[in-house]
Design a protein around this motif. Structure first.
Motif, PDB file in Angstrom:
ATOM      1  N   VAL A 159       0.853  -1.188   0.000  1.00  0.00           N
ATOM      2  CA  VAL A 159       0.000   0.000   0.000  1.00  0.00           C
ATOM      3  C   VAL A 159       0.888   1.236   0.000  1.00  0.00           C
ATOM      4  N   GLU A 160       0.693   2.105  -0.996  1.00  0.00           N
ATOM      5  CA  GLU A 160       1.486   3.331  -1.103  1.00  0.00           C
ATOM      6  C   GLU A 160       0.567   4.536  -1.214  1.00  0.00           C
ATOM      7  N   SER A 161       0.895   5.570  -0.461  1.00  0.00           N
ATOM      8  CA  SER A 161       0.132   6.805  -0.505  1.00  0.00           C
ATOM      9  C   SER A 161       1.046   7.964  -0.156  1.00  0.00           C
ATOM     10  N   ALA A 162       0.841   9.105  -0.832  1.00  0.00           N
ATOM     11  CA  ALA A 162       1.640  10.289  -0.524  1.00  0.00           C
ATOM     12  C   ALA A 162       1.369  10.792   0.875  1.00  0.00           C
ATOM     13  N   ARG A 163       0.199  10.441   1.437  1.00  0.00           N
ATOM     14  CA  ARG A 163      -0.196  10.939   2.753  1.00  0.00           C
ATOM     15  C   ARG A 163       0.085   9.940   3.871  1.00  0.00           C
ATOM     16  N   HIS A 164       0.560   8.764   3.516  1.00  0.00           N
ATOM     17  CA  HIS A 164       0.739   7.717   4.526  1.00  0.00           C
ATOM     18  C   HIS A 164       1.971   6.905   4.158  1.00  0.00           C
ATOM     19  N   ALA A 165       2.717   6.459   5.163  1.00  0.00           N
ATOM     20  CA  ALA A 165       3.924   5.684   4.906  1.00  0.00           C
ATOM     21  C   ALA A 165       3.581   4.368   4.201  1.00  0.00           C
ATOM     22  N   ARG A 166       4.478   3.923   3.332  1.00  0.00           N
ATOM     23  CA  ARG A 166       4.290   2.638   2.658  1.00  0.00           C
ATOM     24  C   ARG A 166       4.149   1.534   3.690  1.00  0.00           C
ATOM     25  N   THR A 167       3.226   0.635   3.428  1.00  0.00           N
ATOM     26  CA  THR A 167       3.025  -0.482   4.329  1.00  0.00           C
ATOM     27  C   THR A 167       2.614  -1.706   3.529  1.00  0.00           C
ATOM     28  N   VAL A 168       2.628  -2.852   4.174  1.00  0.00           N
ATOM     29  CA  VAL A 168       2.181  -4.100   3.563  1.00  0.00           C
ATOM     30  C   VAL A 168       1.131  -4.711   4.485  1.00  0.00           C
ATOM     31  N   VAL A 169       0.014  -5.135   3.901  1.00  0.00           N
ATOM     32  CA  VAL A 169      -1.084  -5.723   4.670  1.00  0.00           C
ATOM     33  C   VAL A 169      -1.472  -7.052   4.030  1.00  0.00           C
ATOM     34  N   LEU A 170      -2.465  -7.724   4.622  1.00  0.00           N
ATOM     35  CA  LEU A 170      -2.805  -9.070   4.177  1.00  0.00           C
ATOM     36  C   LEU A 170      -4.165  -9.180   3.503  1.00  0.00           C
ATOM     37  N   GLY A 171      -5.208  -8.604   4.089  1.00  0.00           N
ATOM     38  CA  GLY A 171      -6.562  -8.936   3.675  1.00  0.00           C
ATOM     39  C   GLY A 171      -7.143  -8.079   2.572  1.00  0.00           C
TER      40      GLY A 171
END
Length: 293
Positions: free
Chosen positions: A124-136
């Motif tokens: 998950v990438e967003s200019a307003r939020h740090a890159r992260t990885v999720v599952l569902g």
């Protein structure tokens, strides 16, 4: 014999996480397994603890709900580490996708004996939020607002909190104009939500994407168009069985990379935890995580 480190979210369902771990710890230890417990102060701290345990060659157990599963699983994505789940949260939707048994003895046998399975994760990438990885799943719209309400509903548990949160969110929602780009192809959408689903479940057992598979290298993109509120409440009920997918107001696409934007500020969430605003880009990471299922 596998060695385990349990990462516990002490706030998941009050004391439910600690109680769930105690129930599965007994059969694990009786079988001779080494089990250590670490309590997290936050989701970021849980990710740090998970990476440390993985570096020691231990099986990492995420004890809590979908937020804990997504946070710990995301931290281990791409590392080759092995993840196990001890469901103890409000939704436990990724545990459903893994078909984990509820009985502690049966869950312990899965954790002790089953062969690892490789599943996909979501970047998950967003200019307003740090890159992260999720599952569902990643969901943008009225369901993200409903999830926020559900998380704040301290007196309700499980599906009841999600239903109450959904009712509250729908009464104030106005249709958003989305621009959804799937593998380079743009789609215009006016409605309630856009969901990029790796798992078929979200919102405490609701089958948002019945055809989704956690190991096929694809995301199911579910878009619910604008409709009268009465019909949307019917759709909410149909999410229990997945019957909503046959409605003309529901469109389903498949892809590997999805960008979602809107004409106004629209919230999005992921695995019940991440809260941010569009735009967002999500990508499937095929076979990036080894799990016990």
């Amino acid at each position: 014999m596998r060695q385990f480190t349990a990462i516990v979210n002490p706030t998941a369902g009050g004391s439910a996480a600690a109680a769930a771990l105690l129930r599965v710890a007994r059969p694990l230890r009786e079988a001779g397994a080494d089990l250590r417990t670490r309590y997290s102060r936050s989701l970021a701290h849980a990710r740090e603890l998970a990476r440390q345990a993985a570096q020691e060659g231990r099986v990492v157990l995420a004890v809590g709900g979908d937020g804990m599963a997504g946070g710990v699983g995301g931290a281990l994505s791409g590392t080759g580490a092995l993840l196990g789940l001890v469901p103890a949260g409000r939704g436990n939707d990724f545990a459903r996708a893994l078909e984990l048994p509820r009985a502690p003895d049966a869950l312990a046998r899965v954790l002790l004996d089953n062969e690892p399975r490789s599943v996909d994760t979501i970047e998950v990438e967003s200019a307003r939020h740090a890159r992260t990885v999720v599952l569902g799943s990643v969901y943008a719209g009225v369901d993200a607002l409903a999830n926020r309400h559900a998380n704040n509903a301290s007196l309700l548990r499980g599906s009841a909190s999600y239903y109450a949160g959904g009712l509250r969110a729908v009464t104030t929602w106005r249709a958003a104009r989305y621009r959804v780009t799937v593998d380079g192809r743009e789609h215009l959408h006016i409605g309630y939500t856009v969901v990029a689903a790796n798992s078929g479940y979200y919102g405490s057992g609701r089958r948002i994407a019945p055809a989704a598979r956690i190991d096929d290298g694809l995301l199911e993109i579910v878009m619910i168009r604008d409709a009268p509120r009465r019909l949307f409440f019917t759709l909410m009920n149909e999410l229990r069985t997945g019957a909503h997918v046959h409605r003309p107001e529901v469109e389903i696409l498949r892809g590997r990379e999805i960008r979602i934007s809107a004409d106004r500020e629209v919230p999005y969430g992921a695995d019940g935890e991440v809260e941010a605003r569009l735009p967002v880009t999500v990508r499937v990471l095929p076979g990036a995580l080894r799990v016990l299922a």
